[in-house]
Write an enzyme that holds these catalytic residues in place. Structure first.
Site, short mmCIF file in Angstrom:
data_model
loop_
_atom_site.label_atom_id
_atom_site.label_comp_id
_atom_site.label_asym_id
_atom_site.label_seq_id
_atom_site.Cartn_x
_atom_site.Cartn_y
_atom_site.Cartn_z
N GLU A 110 -3.42 3.98 13.60
CA GLU A 110 -3.04 2.91 14.53
C GLU A 110 -1.54 2.97 14.71
O GLU A 110 -0.83 3.60 13.92
CB GLU A 110 -3.52 1.56 14.00
CG GLU A 110 -5.05 1.50 13.91
CD GLU A 110 -5.61 0.09 13.77
OE1 GLU A 110 -4.96 -0.85 14.26
OE2 GLU A 110 -6.69 -0.05 13.19
N CYS B 239 0.83 -1.22 0.00
CA CYS B 239 0.00 0.00 0.00
C CYS B 239 0.86 1.25 0.00
O CYS B 239 0.46 2.28 -0.51
CB CYS B 239 -0.91 -0.01 1.21
SG CYS B 239 0.00 -0.19 2.75
P1 NAD Z 1 -9.80 -5.90 -0.77
O1 NAD Z 1 -10.45 -4.66 -0.31
O2 NAD Z 1 -10.22 -6.47 -2.08
O3 NAD Z 1 -10.02 -7.08 0.28
C1 NAD Z 1 -9.61 -6.93 1.62
C2 NAD Z 1 -10.45 -7.83 2.51
O4 NAD Z 1 -11.80 -7.35 2.51
C3 NAD Z 1 -10.52 -9.28 2.06
O5 NAD Z 1 -10.43 -10.09 3.21
C4 NAD Z 1 -11.89 -9.37 1.42
O6 NAD Z 1 -12.43 -10.66 1.43
C5 NAD Z 1 -12.69 -8.44 2.29
N1 NAD Z 1 -13.90 -7.88 1.70
C6 NAD Z 1 -14.14 -7.57 0.41
N2 NAD Z 1 -15.38 -7.04 0.27
C7 NAD Z 1 -15.94 -7.02 1.51
C8 NAD Z 1 -17.20 -6.59 2.02
N3 NAD Z 1 -18.14 -6.06 1.24
N4 NAD Z 1 -17.42 -6.73 3.35
C9 NAD Z 1 -16.48 -7.23 4.16
N5 NAD Z 1 -15.28 -7.66 3.74
C10 NAD Z 1 -15.00 -7.54 2.42
O7 NAD Z 1 -8.23 -5.61 -0.75
P2 NAD Z 1 -7.06 -6.58 -1.20
O8 NAD Z 1 -7.11 -6.71 -2.69
O9 NAD Z 1 -7.07 -7.80 -0.37
O10 NAD Z 1 -5.77 -5.74 -0.78
C11 NAD Z 1 -5.20 -4.76 -1.57
C12 NAD Z 1 -5.67 -3.39 -1.15
O11 NAD Z 1 -5.33 -3.18 0.21
C13 NAD Z 1 -5.00 -2.25 -1.89
O12 NAD Z 1 -5.93 -1.25 -2.19
C14 NAD Z 1 -3.99 -1.72 -0.88
O13 NAD Z 1 -3.58 -0.38 -1.08
C15 NAD Z 1 -4.73 -1.91 0.38
N6 NAD Z 1 -3.81 -1.93 1.52
C16 NAD Z 1 -3.75 -0.85 2.36
C17 NAD Z 1 -2.86 -0.84 3.43
C18 NAD Z 1 -2.75 0.36 4.35
O14 NAD Z 1 -2.13 0.21 5.39
N7 NAD Z 1 -3.31 1.50 4.02
C19 NAD Z 1 -2.05 -1.95 3.65
C20 NAD Z 1 -2.13 -3.03 2.77
C21 NAD Z 1 -3.02 -3.02 1.73
#
Ligand code: NAD
Length: 484
Positions: A465, A286
């Site tokens: 956090e 991220c």
């Molecule tokens: P994602 O949002 O697709 O999924 C994350 C989680 O959310 C998964 O466990 C998924 O199953 C769940 N999820 C999806 N839809 C949901 C809903 N409607 N209700 C509840 N849960 C739901 O993200 P990803 O593809 O797993 O990760 C990549 C993304 O994460 C990128 O956008 C990245 O920038 C972000 N990220 C941010 C940080 C940060 O600290 N800001 C850190 C790591 C990753």
């Protein structure tokens, strides 16, 4: 075939409804994940609520902290198991997971165990309107049952970054790991049992988002708050679910981070830093840099240096000798990243290097690899510059003045992180003050002290956090006023 069971009330639970878990470096099926439905979510919430009232809820903060240190020590003891699980789930280079993911997974318990033992609270003595005296003091209580929804890019590290403080504060957690990376969260269930963490305190439910465990957890009225790391659009959906009951959220979301390189920067340091921030973990961080702005006098030289280093990266699975770039997490994510590679070409980018699929052989032939890619020449309005790609790629553009660099870096809906490369202290301070982000690095990247606040501005998150800042989300602060 390895089964990945849910971990509910201290027991591993099969559901019969399974999906494949694949190794992204080979695309081989390596396990069957048991998807949780509403019944499992209900059971986990009931166990988590019961645990709040049981031994866990009555445990002293010192005993709780000791238990979390034991969890960290057990992760260390089972280091090889955690490493193998993370490598199979993500395909990332072994050295990366061995030096960052797994050690941080253990440290996330230690740091918060120590912090909660030393939290200051406030108290005041006041004169009341009738001339008497009153004393007020504040106490923190746990938020309650916390839903922890996790992404796949740093599975153990990002999950424990939330579970560590949540448990340190006396909450119980229900973790939903990404559907892509079920292994280390499941393994942590074994650790919790081994060190005697009471049943229902740490639970894991597998599945997807909408219509599956993710949505069911976030909608459940027995869940008191939701902490989430993932895409901004997913955050919007979770926020809507949390609105029912006005439940708090803590969000770490997407980014479109800028790297700003001034002409007076230590050139080699800046090239190495931008390389890492663009390509580490195959660009699936991220905090990674997908927009690089370089001051014009060194622009051509900088692009050439990055090109040489990007072309020297060795692609392959975790144990490929000299590997610098692993696979993307899935077939779907690879298709998404390649669609941006195609968009860049269609929009007239100069492809400095990469821009397509590498030819992989042997066991990696089926893996989700893409070429490390650099572009120049796109207008700032391009989708490639506006949208988060989350792959091993970045666009490089020139700038002339400090003001211009600030305006370019800020011209995004996101606000997670920026790196600034300069030897001019005044410039570093001015730019750091003007950049609209939660995290700003000068002459470094991914340098972390876990006591500091972590989080994003704008569309990159809600709340902070890290260190004592985590307590703001994971506890309720209650004020007690006593008239003497
Ligand atoms: P994602 O949002 O697709 O999924 C994350 C989680 O959310 C998964 O466990 C998924 O199953 C769940 N999820 C999806 N839809 C949901 C809903 N409607 N209700 C509840 N849960 C739901 O993200 P990803 O593809 O797993 O990760 C990549 C993304 O994460 C990128 O956008 C990245 O920038 C972000 N990220 C941010 C940080 C940060 O600290 N800001 C850190 C790591 C990753």
């Amino acid at each position: 075939m390895k089964p990945f069971h849910n971990f509910i009330n201290g027991a591993f639970v099969a559901t019969g409804k399974t999906y494949d878990n694949r190794n992204p470096a080979t695309n081989a099926v390596i396990g069957q994940v048991h998807e949780a439905g509403q019944a499992e979510v209900d059971a986990a919430v009931a166990a988590a609520r019961a645990a709040l009232k049981g031994e866990w809820g009555r445990m002293s903060v010192v005993a709780r902290a000791r238990m979390l240190h034991a969890v960290a020590n057990e992760i260390d003891r089972r280091f090889d198991d955690f490493l193998a699980a993370e490598l199979a789930d993500t395909g990332k280079p072994r050295a990366l997971a061995a030096h960052i993911d797994i050690p941080r997974g253990a440290d996330n318990f230690r740091i918060f165990a120590d912090i909660v033992k030393n939290v200051p609270t406030e108290s005041f003595r006041m004169t009341t309107p009738d001339g008497g005296t009153a004393v007020s003091y504040a106490v923190r209580s746990p938020l309650g049952v916390v839903g922890v929804i996790c992404p796949w890019n740093l599975p153990l590290l990002l999950m424990t970054w939330k579970v560590g403080p949540a448990l340190a504060c006396g909450n119980t957690v229900i973790v939903k790991p990404s559907e892509e990376t079920p292994a280390t969260a499941t393994l942590l269930g074994e650790v919790m049992n081994a060190v005697g963490v009471p049943k229902g305190v740490y639970q894991v439910l597998h599945g997807f988002g909408p219509g599956s465990a993710g949505e069911f957890i976030t909608r459940h009225p027995g869940v008191n708050g939701i902490t989430f790391t993932g895409e901004t659009r997913t955050g919007e959906a979770i926020m809507a679910a949390a609105a029912k009951g006005v439940r708090p959220v803590s969000f770490e979301l997407g980014g479109k981070n800028a790297g700003v390189v001034f002409a007076d920067a230590d050139f080699d340091q800046a090239v190495a830093g931008i390389m890492r921030s663009a390509f580490e973990n195959c660009g699936q961080v991220c905090l990674g840099t997908e927009r690089v702005y370089v001051q014009r006098p060194i622009f051509d030289q900088f692009v050439a240096a990055l090109k040489a280093k990007a072309e020297a990266l060795t692609l392959g699975g975790p144990d490929m000798p000299g590997v610098g770039l692993g696979p993307l997490i899935s077939k779907e994510h690879k298709a998404k990243v390649l669609s941006y590679y195609a968009k860049a070409k269609a929009e007239g980018a100069t492809v400095v290097t990469g821009g397509g699929e590498p030819v992989m052989s042997g066991e990696w032939a089926g893996g989700h690899f893409v070429q490390p890619t650099l572009w120049t020449g796109l207008p700032e309005s391009s989708a490639v510059i506006r949208e988060e790609i989350f792959g091993p790629c970045c666009h490089i553009a020139p700038f002339d003045t400090e003001e211009q660099a600030i305006a370019l870096a800020n011209a995004t809906d996101y606000g997670l992180a920026t790196t600034i490369w300069t030897q001019n202290l005044g410039c570093a301070h001015r730019v750091a003050a003007a950049i609209e982000v939660g995290l700003c690095w000068v002459n470094s990247w991914f340098l972390r002290d876990l006591r500091t606040a972590f989080g994003g501005a704008k569309a990159s998150g809600i709340g902070r956090e890290g260190g004592v800042h985590s307590l703001e989300f994971y506890t309720e602060l209650r004020n007690v006023m006593i008239k003497l």
